[in-house]
Every structure is written in C-alpha cells, then in structure tokens.
Design a protein around this motif. Structure first.
Motif, short mmCIF file in Angstrom:
data_model
loop_
_atom_site.label_atom_id
_atom_site.label_comp_id
_atom_site.label_asym_id
_atom_site.label_seq_id
_atom_site.Cartn_x
_atom_site.Cartn_y
_atom_site.Cartn_z
N ARG A 45 0.87 -1.41 -0.24
CA ARG A 45 -0.16 -0.16 0.05
C ARG A 45 0.85 0.64 0.23
O ARG A 45 0.43 2.49 -0.48
N GLU A 71 1.14 4.45 -2.70
CA GLU A 71 1.07 5.68 -1.96
C GLU A 71 -0.75 5.47 -1.50
O GLU A 71 -1.50 6.56 -2.27
N GLN A 72 -1.12 4.13 -1.48
CA GLN A 72 -3.03 3.64 -0.32
C GLN A 72 -2.37 4.38 0.79
O GLN A 72 -1.52 4.11 1.80
#
Length: 111
Positions: free
Chosen positions: A15, A19-20
């Motif tokens: 993630r 870039e979550q």
C-alpha cells in the motif's frame, strides 16, 4: 501482553508503494507500528507517528523513488509520509524487528 493487534495484518508495504493508506497498525509499548516485511520468523516494522512530533525532513515514497528505486535502499525509512485514517502520518525509523516465538513478543503474531 506485550502488544495488541496483529503484526501480519498491519503489513502495508504494498500500500505504501501504491501511495494508498496503510492498513490498521498494531500497538507495542504504547506506540503504533506498521509491518513492512518479513524474513521467516521475524517481521520488520516502522513506528507510525504524528508529523507534529517528527522534526526531521520528510518525503513520500513516490518522491523518493523518482530516480530509480532509491526509496527501497534507505536503511532507516526516516520520515516517510503515509496516510492512516485519512490523516497524514510519518513512518519513523530505524526499522525494528519483531521475532516470533520470543517470550516478550510471541503474543503479537497471529499466523
């Protein structure tokens, strides 16, 4: 109990690279941590802190890897900005290893 939550379930390297938001962190000694990898019996994690408490330079994963995969070569991970619950947070290094089967940390794993 040495910690609360599930180290494995907090794994968020995939993630972070996208870039979550990071997955739910685990708690150890009153601090929040996010797992970023494993090597057999142990798990590697960084502390998750509020940016207001972090006074060193910060960076995003995307910003760090623009020139190849330099972000992956950083041995400390100091100051990497991530999102958790819609808030910007900082992964503070150095990387810490949590070893399965140790008396102090064994209860942290749900494998």
């Amino acid at each position: 109990m040495a910690g609360e939550g599930d180290i494995c379930a907090s794994y968020s390297a995939d993630r972070i690279g996208g870039e979550q938001p990071v997955r739910r962190p685990f708690s150890f000694e009153g601090q929040l941590w996010v797992c970023i990898g494993s090597d057999g019996r142990d798990r590697r994690a960084f502390q998750l802190v509020d940016p207001a408490t972090f006074h060193d330079p910060t960076f995003t994963y995307g910003g760090r890897v623009r020139d190849g995969h330099e972000g992956r070569r950083d041995p400390n991970g100091y100051g990497m900005l991530v999102t958790h619950r819609r808030a910007t947070m900082v992964l503070r290094g150095p990387e810490t290893r949590f070893v399965r089967g140790t008396e102090r940390l064994g209860a942290l794993f749900h494998l």
